[in-house]
Write a protein that holds these residues in place. Structure first.
Motif, mmCIF file in Angstrom:
data_model
loop_
_atom_site.group_PDB
_atom_site.id
_atom_site.type_symbol
_atom_site.label_atom_id
_atom_site.label_comp_id
_atom_site.label_asym_id
_atom_site.label_seq_id
_atom_site.Cartn_x
_atom_site.Cartn_y
_atom_site.Cartn_z
ATOM 1 N N TYR A 1 0.837 -1.197 0.000
ATOM 2 C CA TYR A 1 0.000 0.000 0.000
ATOM 3 C C TYR A 1 0.872 1.247 0.000
ATOM 4 O O TYR A 1 1.993 1.249 0.519
ATOM 5 C CB TYR A 1 -0.905 0.042 1.232
ATOM 6 N N LEU A 2 0.338 2.300 -0.584
ATOM 7 C CA LEU A 2 0.946 3.617 -0.465
ATOM 8 C C LEU A 2 -0.164 4.629 -0.243
ATOM 9 O O LEU A 2 -1.347 4.348 -0.471
ATOM 10 C CB LEU A 2 1.798 3.974 -1.685
ATOM 11 N N CYS A 3 0.215 5.800 0.220
ATOM 12 C CA CYS A 3 -0.756 6.863 0.494
ATOM 13 C C CYS A 3 -0.304 8.141 -0.186
ATOM 14 O O CYS A 3 0.840 8.582 -0.015
ATOM 15 C CB CYS A 3 -0.883 7.086 2.003
ATOM 16 N N VAL A 4 -1.179 8.718 -0.988
ATOM 17 C CA VAL A 4 -0.928 10.028 -1.596
ATOM 18 C C VAL A 4 -1.520 11.085 -0.677
ATOM 19 O O VAL A 4 -2.679 10.968 -0.248
ATOM 20 C CB VAL A 4 -1.562 10.124 -2.996
ATOM 21 N N ILE A 5 -0.725 12.079 -0.339
ATOM 22 C CA ILE A 5 -1.187 13.109 0.591
ATOM 23 C C ILE A 5 -1.174 14.487 -0.060
ATOM 24 O O ILE A 5 -0.429 14.738 -1.012
ATOM 25 C CB ILE A 5 -0.330 13.147 1.874
ATOM 26 N N ALA A 6 -2.033 15.353 0.471
ATOM 27 C CA ALA A 6 -2.029 16.777 0.119
ATOM 28 C C ALA A 6 -1.603 17.530 1.371
ATOM 29 O O ALA A 6 -2.265 17.436 2.408
ATOM 30 C CB ALA A 6 -3.405 17.230 -0.347
ATOM 31 N N ARG A 7 -0.488 18.235 1.291
ATOM 32 C CA ARG A 7 0.034 18.953 2.460
ATOM 33 C C ARG A 7 0.098 20.449 2.170
ATOM 34 O O ARG A 7 0.498 20.868 1.078
ATOM 35 C CB ARG A 7 1.422 18.433 2.836
ATOM 36 N N GLU A 8 -0.299 21.242 3.152
ATOM 37 C CA GLU A 8 -0.228 22.697 3.021
ATOM 38 C C GLU A 8 1.218 23.148 2.820
ATOM 39 O O GLU A 8 2.134 22.578 3.407
ATOM 40 C CB GLU A 8 -0.801 23.371 4.269
ATOM 41 N N ARG A 9 1.384 24.182 2.002
ATOM 42 C CA ARG A 9 2.722 24.721 1.756
ATOM 43 C C ARG A 9 3.065 25.854 2.718
ATOM 44 O O ARG A 9 4.173 26.378 2.683
ATOM 45 C CB ARG A 9 2.826 25.222 0.307
ATOM 46 N N THR A 10 2.092 26.263 3.521
ATOM 47 C CA THR A 10 2.320 27.320 4.497
ATOM 48 C C THR A 10 1.949 26.803 5.883
ATOM 49 O O THR A 10 1.233 25.811 6.032
ATOM 50 C CB THR A 10 1.479 28.562 4.166
#
Length: 220
Positions: free
Chosen positions: A112-121
C-alpha cells in the motif's frame, strides 16, 4: 498591490487614469459648476470603475495549491492520522473500521501507499489523503478535511494516485451512490461504472436506494 488614480480635465471633460490601465473618459461635463457632493459621487464611480477595469486584479489572494506526493512512512504517519481523525472530531464512540481509518492501519502494510495533500504554508497540515493498493490497483480512503473541501483537492489527490501507477493499467474504486459529490468527481475524471454497476448507478438516481458502486478507469 497599490492602484494610483490620476484625474485631470481637458476640453470640459473629466479624464482619469490608473497605473494599471489606459486613460478613460467620464464624459462631457461642465466641471466648473459641479457641486462638491456631485463631484464626490463621480469620484466614487471612477474609483469603482478603475478597479473593475483591471482583469487580473483581485482583493482576495488565491490559496496556494497544496503539495501532492506519496507519503513517507513512518515520518508522515502522525500528520495523516491527525487529518483523518478530523472526520470524527465530534464522535465519542467509533466502529472498528473508523478506528482503523483514523490510525491509517492499511498504509502501514506492505503493498500500500498513500498520496497526501500537504499545506505549503504554516501549519503545514496534511489536508487530504488517498490510499492505493499497488497490487490490485484499488484506491480508497479518499478524504479531504471538511474546511478545505470544494477547492479541487480531491481531484489533485486522484491525479497523484494515477501518477503513482505504472501504465497501462486499470484503476478501480468503490463508492456509495448516495455520495453524489464523489461520484460526480470520479465521472469527471473519466471513471465509468462497468456492467451491472452502470445499471445500479442509473437506478440510484431515480430512486432513493443507496448502492455500492464499482468504478474504473483505463490508464494508458
Amino acid at each position: 498591490l497599490a492602484i494610483i488614480l490620476l484625474f485631470h480635465t481637458r476640453n470640459n471633460t473629466i479624464w482619469y487614469q490608473s497605473n494599471l490601465s489606459s486613460p478613460h473618459c467620464l464624459g462631457l461635463v461642465d466641471h466648473q459648476h459641479l457641486s462638491t457632493a456631485t463631484m464626490t459621487i463621480l469620484l466614487r464611480i471612477l474609483i469603482t470603475t478603475a478597479f473593475l477595469s483591471v482583469p487580473s486584479f483581485s482583493l482576495i489572494s488565491t490559496q496556494t495549491s497544496p503539495e501532492i506526493r506519496i507519503a513517507v512512512i513512518p515520518e508522515d504517519l502522525p500528520d495523516i492520522q491527525d487529518c483523518r481523525r478530523s472526520a470524527y472530531k465530534n464522535k465519542k464512540v467509533l466502529l472498528n473500521s473508523a478506528i482503523s481509518f483514523c490510525n491509517a492501519d492499511q498504509i502501514q502494510r506492505e503493498g500500500y501507499l498513500c498520496v497526501i495533500a500537504r499545506e505549503r504554508t504554516s501549519p503545514f497540515r496534511v489536508i487530504g489523503t488517498a490510499d492505493l493498493n499497488t497490487r490490485t490497483k484499488v484506491v480508497n480512503n479518499v478524504y479531504v478535511r471538511e474546511e478545505v473541501r470544494k477547492q479541487g483537492i480531491g481531484r489533485l489527490l486522484m491525479e497523484g494516485v494515477e501518477d503513482a501507477l505504472e501504465k497501462p493499467t486499470t484503476l478501480k474504486l468503490t463508492v456509495y451512490s448516495s455520495n453524489t459529490p464523489a461520484v460526480n468527481l470520479y465521472k469527471k475524471l473519466g471513471f465509468t461504472t462497468p456492467g451491472i454497476y452502470g445499471g445500479l448507478s442509473a437506478l440510484s438516481s431515480a430512486i432513493s436506494f443507496n448502492f455500492l458502486l464499482e468504478m474504473e478507469k483505463e490508464l494508458v
